[in-house]
Design an enzyme around this catalytic site. Structure first.
Site, short mmCIF file in Angstrom:
data_model
loop_
_atom_site.label_atom_id
_atom_site.label_comp_id
_atom_site.label_asym_id
_atom_site.label_seq_id
_atom_site.Cartn_x
_atom_site.Cartn_y
_atom_site.Cartn_z
N GLU A 81 18.96 92.13 72.49
CA GLU A 81 18.04 91.23 73.20
C GLU A 81 16.60 91.63 72.88
O GLU A 81 16.31 92.82 72.75
CB GLU A 81 18.32 91.34 74.71
CG GLU A 81 17.23 90.87 75.63
CD GLU A 81 16.93 89.37 75.54
OE1 GLU A 81 17.87 88.54 75.47
OE2 GLU A 81 15.73 89.03 75.54
N GLN A 93 20.76 82.62 83.92
CA GLN A 93 21.13 81.20 84.00
C GLN A 93 20.75 80.64 85.37
O GLN A 93 21.04 81.27 86.40
CB GLN A 93 22.63 81.02 83.76
CG GLN A 93 23.04 81.05 82.30
CD GLN A 93 22.61 79.82 81.52
OE1 GLN A 93 21.93 78.93 82.01
NE2 GLN A 93 23.02 79.77 80.26
N CYS A 144 14.09 65.33 86.49
CA CYS A 144 15.41 64.69 86.53
C CYS A 144 15.41 63.39 85.73
O CYS A 144 14.64 62.49 86.02
CB CYS A 144 15.79 64.36 87.98
SG CYS A 144 16.22 65.81 88.94
N CYS A 149 22.24 75.86 74.88
CA CYS A 149 21.72 74.84 75.79
C CYS A 149 21.17 73.67 75.01
O CYS A 149 20.55 72.77 75.56
CB CYS A 149 20.64 75.44 76.69
SG CYS A 149 19.30 76.19 75.76
N CYS A 186 11.85 69.86 96.15
CA CYS A 186 12.72 69.44 95.05
C CYS A 186 14.19 69.59 95.43
O CYS A 186 14.61 70.62 95.96
CB CYS A 186 12.41 70.30 93.83
SG CYS A 186 13.58 70.10 92.50
N1 SAH Z 1 23.07 85.64 77.19
C1 SAH Z 1 22.07 85.72 78.22
C2 SAH Z 1 20.71 85.16 77.80
C3 SAH Z 1 20.73 83.85 77.07
S1 SAH Z 1 19.16 83.06 76.87
C4 SAH Z 1 22.58 85.03 79.48
O1 SAH Z 1 23.52 84.26 79.42
O2 SAH Z 1 22.01 85.27 80.55
C5 SAH Z 1 18.66 83.56 75.31
C6 SAH Z 1 18.15 84.98 75.26
O3 SAH Z 1 17.72 85.23 73.92
C7 SAH Z 1 16.94 85.26 76.15
O4 SAH Z 1 17.20 86.39 76.91
C8 SAH Z 1 15.80 85.54 75.14
O5 SAH Z 1 14.89 86.50 75.61
C9 SAH Z 1 16.57 86.05 73.97
N2 SAH Z 1 15.92 85.91 72.64
C10 SAH Z 1 15.09 84.94 72.22
N3 SAH Z 1 14.78 85.12 70.93
C11 SAH Z 1 15.42 86.25 70.52
C12 SAH Z 1 15.50 86.95 69.29
N4 SAH Z 1 14.84 86.54 68.22
N5 SAH Z 1 16.26 88.05 69.24
C13 SAH Z 1 16.96 88.48 70.33
N6 SAH Z 1 16.92 87.86 71.51
C14 SAH Z 1 16.16 86.75 71.62
#
Ligand code: SAH
Length: 449
Positions: free
Chosen positions: A331, A281, A80, A406, A157
């Site tokens: 993904e 998330q 934090c 993020c 925490c």
């Molecule tokens: N949209 C989802 C995940 C977002 S986090 C949600 O909101 O829950 C980002 C995602 O990108 C993760 O799942 C990670 O595994 C994936 N990722 C990371 N590098 C990547 C790549 N080169 N190609 C495709 N996916 C990837």
């Protein structure tokens, strides 16, 4: 400027990683756990070429918005950055980080919509990974001290669900009883590396994953029914063996020890199954609001093809599937893709298709097959999108791109690359998913000029 000298000064700015900034002898000095407007004495602890680091020696006049941190280990823990300021002050800092990233790094002038805050500031996380150590002959877990891998034992925490504390306080002595040793990073010996817990926000289902250097399956066999009896919400107990010398937490695979290898939660009204390897998330309620804003930005008419790049377990795309003609998700983590396919089925969604692979590579191959999505959602990891992804997205000529990120800095950098090819960032909205920390989520709409 010399180390250990004390100066009286005022904090005039805040960095995106949560350090207050003051100027002393014309160089920037970064001071953690301060607030903009603090008048204070700063002790210099590190001097570099063009900047320095300091710590609070004495707080003379605290800034407005300062509050007492709730956590007894706030000062030692790196988690934090903003427990010492109130929520509205935290929101104003984060709004500034985002604005600053897009105007300074991105050189863009979008409309900045007001940051979305949260009603609750604590106990919002649904996931925690606790490093394990051995101290005074006992297994302990907690968090790493700032800038180090020294474990500070602490199981309560304020950002984690309270049941995690109960589980840990039960589990640690029980594991000790089974003669489980803690992994030692320096000598690369010992067994247990991390305890990983996840809890469905709506379902209450809990997943427990033990990450160890060598399998502890045999040693803890007798413990499993006891855990399940004491904590009936724990419906998934798994083990991931990670024999590597690495900071990466999970090993290459996850094996079920008891129950199943996933939990199911609800997000945006859809059932979502998640495996230990899948991204989900950490703040479910705020993520739902984030996805709702993304959906509003996408402004679906119903006839669209939607491409959801970096789709994880499919959460974003599936929350929008009812509003489009078809959905394609991409993904890289196979278990997450499996979840996404299953999640479509669980929700009777029949217009969705998911591909496993690198976002850029798959987007490029979809482009070569003449796929032309109307809307593309991009939700990359912290490092942002690579050029192949950006170029493939541009060549697909969607009318709208909704980016979720993020990391405002890489989002702004990527938005600038899109702008160079005619996709202007129209609006940007910060959403606070990570209260008390310096992290901030951002959603933006880009449209083709
Ligand atoms: N949209 C989802 C995940 C977002 S986090 C949600 O909101 O829950 C980002 C995602 O990108 C993760 O799942 C990670 O595994 C994936 N990722 C990371 N590098 C990547 C790549 N080169 N190609 C495709 N996916 C990837």
């Amino acid at each position: 400027m010399k180390k250990n000298v004390v100066y009286q000064t005022e904090i005039t700015g805040m960095t995106a990683d949560g350090n207050g900034v003051c100027r002393i002898e014309n160089i920037a000095v970064f001071v953690p756990m301060t607030a903009v407007g603090d008048i204070l004495e700063v002790r210099i602890v590190k001097v570099l070429k063009s900047y320095a680091f300091g710590i609070i020696e004495k707080l003379i006049t605290p800034a407005d918005g300062r509050i007492s941190p709730v956590c007894p280990v706030f000062r030692q823990c790196g988690g934090c950055a903003f427990q010492h300021i109130d929520h509205s002050t935290e929101l104003s800092y984060k709004e500034n980080f985002v604005r600053d990233a897009f105007t300074r790094i991105g050189k863009l002038q979008p409309v900045f919509e007001p940051i979305l805050g949260s009603d609750s500031r604590y106990y919002y996380r649904n996931k925690a990974q606790y490093p394990i150590a051995e101290q005074d002959g006992h297994l302990v877990c907690g968090f790493y001290a700032k800038h180090s891998h020294r474990v500070i034992p602490y199981t309560a925490c304020h950002l984690q669900p309270e049941i995690f504390t109960e589980i840990l306080n039960h589990l640690l002595p029980a594991l000790e009883h089974c003669h489980i040793s803690a992994y030692d990073e320096t000598s690369h010996t010992g067994e247990l590396r991390h305890i990983y817990l996840r809890k469905g926000f709506y379902s209450g289902e809990i997943m427990l994953c033990l990450i160890s250097r060598v399998s502890v399956r045999k040693k803890i066999k007798s413990l499993l029914p006891e855990i399940q009896k004491k904590f009936p919400a724990v419906i998934s107990i798994t083990e991931s063996v990670n024999p590597q010398k690495t900071n990466v937490i999970l090993g290459n695979s996850v094996a079920v020890l008891a129950g199943q290898n996933f939990i199911t939660d609800t997000m945006c009204g859809k059932k979502i199954r998640i495996s230990p390897q899948s991204f989900y998330q950490v703040n479910t309620q705020q993520a739902e609001k984030l996805y709702q804003i993304a959906k509003e930005y996408a402004a679906f008419q119903g006839s669209e093809t939607l491409l959801d790049l970096y789709c994880g377990a499919g959460t974003i795309g599936l929350s929008m599937a009812d509003s489009v003609k078809s959905l394609i998700g991409v993904e890289v983590i196979p278990e997450a893709v499996e979840n996404a396919i299953q999640n479509a089925k669980l929700n009777q969604i029949t217009n969705a298709e998911f591909f496993c692979g690198d976002a850029g590579t798959i987007a490029d191959s979809l482009l070569k097959k003449n796929l032309s999505p109307d809307v593309i959602v991009l939700d990359p990891p912290r490092k942002g999108c690579d050029d192949l992804t950006i170029q493939s997205v541009i060549k697909m000529q969607p009318s709208r791109i909704v980016m979720i990120s993020c990391n405002p800095s890489t989002a702004a950098r990527d938005a600038a690359k899109f702008a160079a090819s005619g996709y202007l960032t129209k609006k940007v909205r910060a959403v606070n998913l990570f209260m008390c920390t310096s992290h901030c989520e951002t959603v933006l709409l880009l449209t083709r000029e």
